[in-house]
Design a protein around this motif. Structure first.
Motif, PDB file in Angstrom:
ATOM      1  N   VAL A  21       0.851  -1.186   0.000  1.00 52.57           N
ATOM      2  CA  VAL A  21       0.000   0.000   0.000  1.00 52.57           C
ATOM      3  C   VAL A  21       0.883   1.231   0.000  1.00 52.57           C
ATOM      4  CG1 VAL A  21      -1.839   1.246   1.202  1.00 52.57           C
ATOM      5  CG2 VAL A  21      -1.797  -1.249   1.240  1.00 52.57           C
ATOM      6  N   GLN A  22       0.503   2.230  -0.808  1.00 53.45           N
ATOM      7  CA  GLN A  22       1.263   3.468  -0.894  1.00 53.45           C
ATOM      8  C   GLN A  22       0.310   4.652  -0.904  1.00 53.45           C
ATOM      9  OE1 GLN A  22       4.765   5.532  -3.646  1.00 53.45           O
ATOM     10  NE2 GLN A  22       3.529   3.887  -4.470  1.00 53.45           N
ATOM     11  N   PHE A  29      -3.103   3.916  -2.960  1.00 50.16           N
ATOM     12  CA  PHE A  29      -3.024   2.932  -4.032  1.00 50.16           C
ATOM     13  C   PHE A  29      -2.511   1.611  -3.465  1.00 50.16           C
ATOM     14  CE2 PHE A  29      -2.566   7.087  -5.968  1.00 50.16           C
ATOM     15  CZ  PHE A  29      -3.435   7.025  -7.042  1.00 50.16           C
ATOM     16  N   ILE A  30      -3.011   0.533  -4.043  1.00 48.70           N
ATOM     17  CA  ILE A  30      -2.609  -0.803  -3.617  1.00 48.70           C
ATOM     18  C   ILE A  30      -2.065  -1.544  -4.830  1.00 48.70           C
ATOM     19  CG2 ILE A  30      -5.001  -1.585  -3.911  1.00 48.70           C
ATOM     20  CD1 ILE A  30      -4.465  -3.715  -1.811  1.00 48.70           C
ATOM     21  N   TYR A  41      -4.391  -0.601  -8.039  1.00 48.36           N
ATOM     22  CA  TYR A  41      -5.777  -0.158  -7.888  1.00 48.36           C
ATOM     23  C   TYR A  41      -5.817   1.100  -7.026  1.00 48.36           C
ATOM     24  CZ  TYR A  41      -7.605  -4.565  -9.769  1.00 48.36           C
ATOM     25  OH  TYR A  41      -7.914  -5.624 -10.579  1.00 48.36           O
ATOM     26  N   ASN A  42      -6.760   1.971  -7.346  1.00 51.19           N
ATOM     27  CA  ASN A  42      -7.047   3.129  -6.504  1.00 51.19           C
ATOM     28  C   ASN A  42      -8.040   2.695  -5.443  1.00 51.19           C
ATOM     29  OD1 ASN A  42      -7.909   5.583  -5.361  1.00 51.19           O
ATOM     30  ND2 ASN A  42      -7.561   6.686  -7.267  1.00 51.19           N
ATOM     31  N   ALA A  63       7.088  -4.312  -3.676  1.00 51.99           N
ATOM     32  CA  ALA A  63       7.319  -3.090  -2.907  1.00 51.99           C
ATOM     33  C   ALA A  63       7.113  -1.923  -3.848  1.00 51.99           C
ATOM     34  CB  ALA A  63       8.722  -3.067  -2.301  1.00 51.99           C
ATOM     35  N   SER A  64       6.651  -0.786  -3.319  1.00 52.83           N
ATOM     36  CA  SER A  64       6.396   0.388  -4.149  1.00 52.83           C
ATOM     37  C   SER A  64       6.915   1.629  -3.449  1.00 52.83           C
ATOM     38  CB  SER A  64       4.895   0.528  -4.440  1.00 52.83           C
ATOM     39  OG  SER A  64       4.143   0.574  -3.238  1.00 52.83           O
ATOM     40  N   TRP A  65       7.477   2.524  -4.245  1.00 55.78           N
ATOM     41  CA  TRP A  65       8.024   3.793  -3.750  1.00 55.78           C
ATOM     42  C   TRP A  65       7.901   4.835  -4.857  1.00 55.78           C
ATOM     43  CZ3 TRP A  65      12.799   6.367  -5.121  1.00 55.78           C
ATOM     44  CH2 TRP A  65      13.114   7.439  -4.282  1.00 55.78           C
TER      45      TRP A  65
END
Length: 915
Positions: A21-22, A29-30, A41-42, A63-65
């Motif tokens: 999740v970010q 956003f996921i 997804y929003n 992972a998200s950044w």
């Protein structure tokens, strides 16, 4: 490739990989994994915003950044910027199982206990790795997390049940917790300082204080399986949510140290992730059943209710059919779900309701799956009566009844169709009449009966007097079909007999013996042809009107799983367990195309517009769409698309609906050859490639449209602007201008400031410039600029110079190298011109290779070939460069044409959509 090419996959939401999740501004956003690809997804409406390309190996961690997404695939970490792959980090010797975002760093942990530290700011694989930690030989990691406020520290759980606290800055182990004698499945940080939640395989939840190594509280829910996910509520309520391998979410009260509530049947299989949104009473959950759900705690008793969700088939679908002019697909699978998919907007996809399943499950104390109807094995739909009454009929596994559905409300109908035979047997086949008023069902015992869909009443049975028992077939009915005018009914029996009945009178009119047990029959109402598939793998076509066999198709090597006609009746499509999908031409009686896929197809359906083909496959939970290349290309000859008897191996479609951002092997080969011939340095290649906004696309020159279009139509413009009357000489020159004679006898006028000063050299320069029209000065400058850029490999200054000129001036620059007498070209006399033409070809190759100033360069190439085309054709030294430019042009246009086709396909769908 063939007639159909991979387009996209529908129905994939998530697999067993934990999501990430970010928070970006005011939106959350996921990022979810769908196997070898990922989707974003929003969370506001759970609408899909981005899909990544397909990787070679399965994704095990995410992972998200910021704009970057990191995916652990095999032993590598693939880095994406939005949807484009920008880097691949390699350093692990085992499969990477966990990724953790740690500030501006990414921590990767493999199954052998090797922890690598990467900086997310640097994409270069040689510079991204900043540290490495080996946890231990007998330490097998099972989870990793960062305790809040613990600077540069992470906690790693193990399969043995122990915990280790590491400082990644000093790369030292600070402390080891003894554990609880059970494998640790998950570990999360709590809002309270120094407190973490730990879930174990034995079903126990330990809330532990790290500073004092003391147990705060322990919860047990062993009856619900292992604890696979944990989440603390952060809006002030002391609640802890725990997900188990049985799909149940338990909510515990930390103050009262007891169970607060239970969300039974939250998911149908193991829960892989839980997450409470910051300062909100909303819980996000994902599971291996291919679904994500949002739960909100806003009821008076504090229990959670379902807020929104996205889901697909949790088991492979086995029956599909296009519905609603090709905008929707009906599908049924082994998960007991009957679904309605939208091929345009994923958020319109849903599962058809089977009544009050949840209430009945609670009342009977059973799971929802046990209350649902058995899996659908066959169904039929008619759109004509959608607004009046039920328009879908389904047959279910080992169920003696057929069920009706009302698609207008997406619910099961009020009528259940029960055959009136003496010995009830399972319903195996069904068909709805063209008018939409009647449904005909066939049973395993050979009974055929007609029902009225509006009332649900029986309207008679079809009985063959010649059979030993009163029934339609001596054996199971495998297929039914109604004629377009409701005059005939066609039925197929497993024993290999096909019977034609009078629809209204219910009398047998004719019968065929196929000679092999039937598997499937399909009827096309437009041409009156009946297609059958038998156990001998031969496809037979019968003309129902003429009552005779007209075609035989042989080619499948294993059991045929499904058949379907195209809308115009010219094609017959078949799928088989041999992994092939074949297209047969009914008119010419030949095989047009055959593609082989990795997973054997189980069902197929072609859209009414024939632009899309939908398929399902063994062990695949999604629906795969294939685009018809003939519909979106300029070629009208079918021979350029078909493969004939040859079987072509084709990859499966992925969720991103586009090809990978990386170049194809053919494009890479062409570009490598261009680099070698240009001699461009690697540093320059990196600089030029980085100038592109998006890899794989083209960058425009952003010039006014008239400037580059005028280059193409310059001759027309000159003809249009040609004066009608010839120019007249001035009657008398001004008194202050003196005239000088040139070598050709013409007189030019020079200002007094030149002649009166006595500077004869300056006057001679003016005369010489007038004689040559400044040709040598402009030509020499352009040649020098082009030559200097050839040495450095950077043609940016050449492009800037040409862009600064008017269309007429550009035409003049190119014509200065023109050789008038192409028949008597010698390298000694025309060395300068030939060298200039060669350097211009090198310039065009470089610009096309890097896709810079695309529309301007294309206009230049057209004008250049118009002027120097004959010279290039006669010179062998220039032909090789021209051939290299042709290869680059072809590969670039092929890639662009594919993008244009996808865009036109999407526009076609959106133009018919309802928002």
């Amino acid at each position: 490739m063939g007639i159909f090419e991979p387009f996209r996959a529908l129905g994939y939401i998530t697999d067993g990989t934990p999501f990430t999740v970010q928070r970006r501004g005011m939106e959350t956003f996921i990022t979810l994994s769908t196997g070898k690809s990922w989707q974003i997804y929003n969370c506001a409406k759970l609408n899909l915003v981005l899909a990544g390309p397909e990787l070679v190996k399965k994704i095990r961690a995410l992972a998200s950044w910021r704009d970057f997404t990191f995916a652990a695939s095999g032993c590598d970490i693939v880095v994406f910027k939005r949807a484009h792959q920008v880097a691949t980090w390699s350093g692990h010797k085992a499969k990477v199982a966990f990724l953790l975002l740690f500030g501006k760093h990414i921590l990767s942990l493999d199954l052998q206990g090797s922890l690598l530290i990467w900086t997310a700011v640097e994409l270069d694989p040689n510079k991204a790795l900043v540290g490495q930690i080996q946890l231990g030989e007998k330490f097998y990691p099972s989870c990793i997390m960062h305790p809040d406020t613990y600077l540069n520290k992470v906690i790693v759980g193990s399969e043995e049940g122990t915990l280790q606290l590491w400082n990644i800055s000093t790369q030292k182990k600070l402390y080891e917790f003894k554990g609880w004698g059970s494998s640790i499945r998950c570990c999360v940080s709590s809002p309270a300082l120094d407190v973490v939640g730990i879930g174990c395989a034995d079903g126990k939840i330990h809330v532990h204080n790290l500073r004092f190594d003391e147990e705060v509280v322990t919860f047990t829910h062993a009856t619900r399986g292992a604890v696979t996910a944990l989440a603390f509520r952060t809006d002030g309520q002391p609640l802890l949510a725990a997900g188990g391998s049985s799909g149940v979410i338990s909510v515990w009260n930390l103050e009262k140290k007891r169970l607060h509530s239970v969300i039974k049947d939250a998911h149908y299989s193991s829960i892989c992730s839980l997450y409470f949104f910051a300062n909100e009473p909303v819980l996000m959950s994902s599971s291996t059943d291919n679904s994500i759900k949002m739960w909100i705690f806003d009821t008076s008793d504090g229990e959670a209710r379902l807020l929104r969700f996205r889901s697909g088939h949790s088991a492979p679908p086995t029956c599909i059919r296009y519905y609603g002019k090709g905008r929707h697909i009906l599908s049924a699978g082994q998960d007991r779900a009957f679904r309605f998919f939208s091929v345009i907007q994923d958020q319109q996809s849903r599962e058809l309701s089977q009544g009050h399943v949840v209430k009945r499950a609670k009342k009977l104390k059973l799971k929802e799956e046990e209350i649902k109807l058995p899996p659908v094995i066959a169904f039929d739909a008619a759109e004509i009566r959608e607004r009046d009454w039920c328009n879908v009929v389904t047959c279910h596994l080992d169920d003696p009844c057929a069920y009706t559905w009302r698609l207008q409300n997406f619910v099961i109908g009020e009528h259940i169709l029960r055959p009136s035979c003496e010995v009830p047997t399972a319903v195996k086949a069904c068909s709805i009449s063209t008018c939409g008023n009647f449904a005909v069902i066939g049973t395993e015992g050979g009974w055929i009966e007609r029902f009225n869909l509006q009332s649900g009443f029986s309207r008679g049975s079809y009985i063959d007097i010649g059979e030993e028992e009163p029934c339609g077939h001596h054996g199971a009915v495998v297929g039914l079909a109604c004629e377009a005018m409701n005059a005939l009914l066609i039925s197929g029996g497993y024993n290999g007999d096909i019977k034609i009945w009078d629809f209204k009178g219910r009398e047998l009119k004719f019968r065929w013996e196929v000679g092999a047990p039937l598997v499937k029959i399909v009827y096309h109402a437009g041409n009156g042809l009946l297609a059958t598939a038998a156990d001998d793998m031969i496809l037979r076509l019968y003309d129902v009107t003429a009552v005779r066999i007209v075609r035989k198709f042989v080619g499948h090597m294993d059991r045929v799983t499904d058949l379907c006609f195209s809308e115009d009746g010219k094609w017959l499509l078949s799928s088989s367990m041999d992994g092939t999908i074949r297209i047969w031409d009914v008119i010419s009686s030949r095989q047009l195309d055959a593609i082989h896929v990795d997973a054997a197809p189980t069902a197929l359906s072609i859209s009414p517009n024939m632009d899309m083909l939908a398929t399902t496959h063994v062990d695949k939970n999604g629906i795969y769409l294939w685009a018809n290349r003939m519909m979106y290309s300029g070629a009208e000859d079918i021979e350029s698309f078909i493969s004939g008897e040859q079987v072509v191996n084709v990859p499966m479609p992925n969720v991103s609906s586009r090809k990978d951002s990386e170049d194809t092997e053919e494009d890479t080969l062409v570009k490598d050859q261009a680099i070698k011939k240009l001699g461009t340095s690697n540093s320059l290649i990196g600089n030029l490639c980085s100038a592109q906004l998006t890899p794989g696309l083209v960058t425009l020159a952003m010039l006014p449209k008239t400037q580059w279009q005028s280059l193409v139509n310059l001759d027309i413009i000159k003809m249009r602007n040609k004066p009608i009357e010839p120019p007249k000489k001035p009657e008398k020159a001004p008194f202050f201008l003196q005239s000088l004679s040139t070598l050709s006898g013409e007189r030019i006028f020079v200002h007094n400031s030149v002649t009166d000063s006595g500077d004869q050299d300056e006057a001679e320069k003016v005369i010489t410039a007038a004689q040559s029209g400044n040709k040598n000065e402009g030509f020499s400058a352009f040649m020098k600029l082009l030559h200097s850029c050839m040495e450095t490999g950077d043609f940016a200054s050449v492009t800037d110079y040409l862009k600064s000129l008017s269309p007429s001036a550009v035409d003049l620059e190119l014509r200065m190298l023109q050789i008038i007498d192409n028949e008597n070209i010698t390298e000694t006399e025309h060395a300068v011109e030939l060298k200039g033409i060669g350097m211009l070809l090198d310039y065009f190759i470089s610009e096309v290779f890097y896709n810079n100033n695309f529309e301007f360069v294309q206009a230049l190439i057209r004008l250049f070939l118009k002027i120097h085309g004959e010279t290039i054709r006669r010179q062998i030294s220039l032909q090789e460069k021209a051939r290299q430019l042709l290869e680059l042009q072809s590969s670039t246009w092929q890639r662009l044409d594919t993008s244009f086709q996808n865009t036109r396909c999407m526009i076609t769908f959106l133009s018919n959509s309802q928002f």
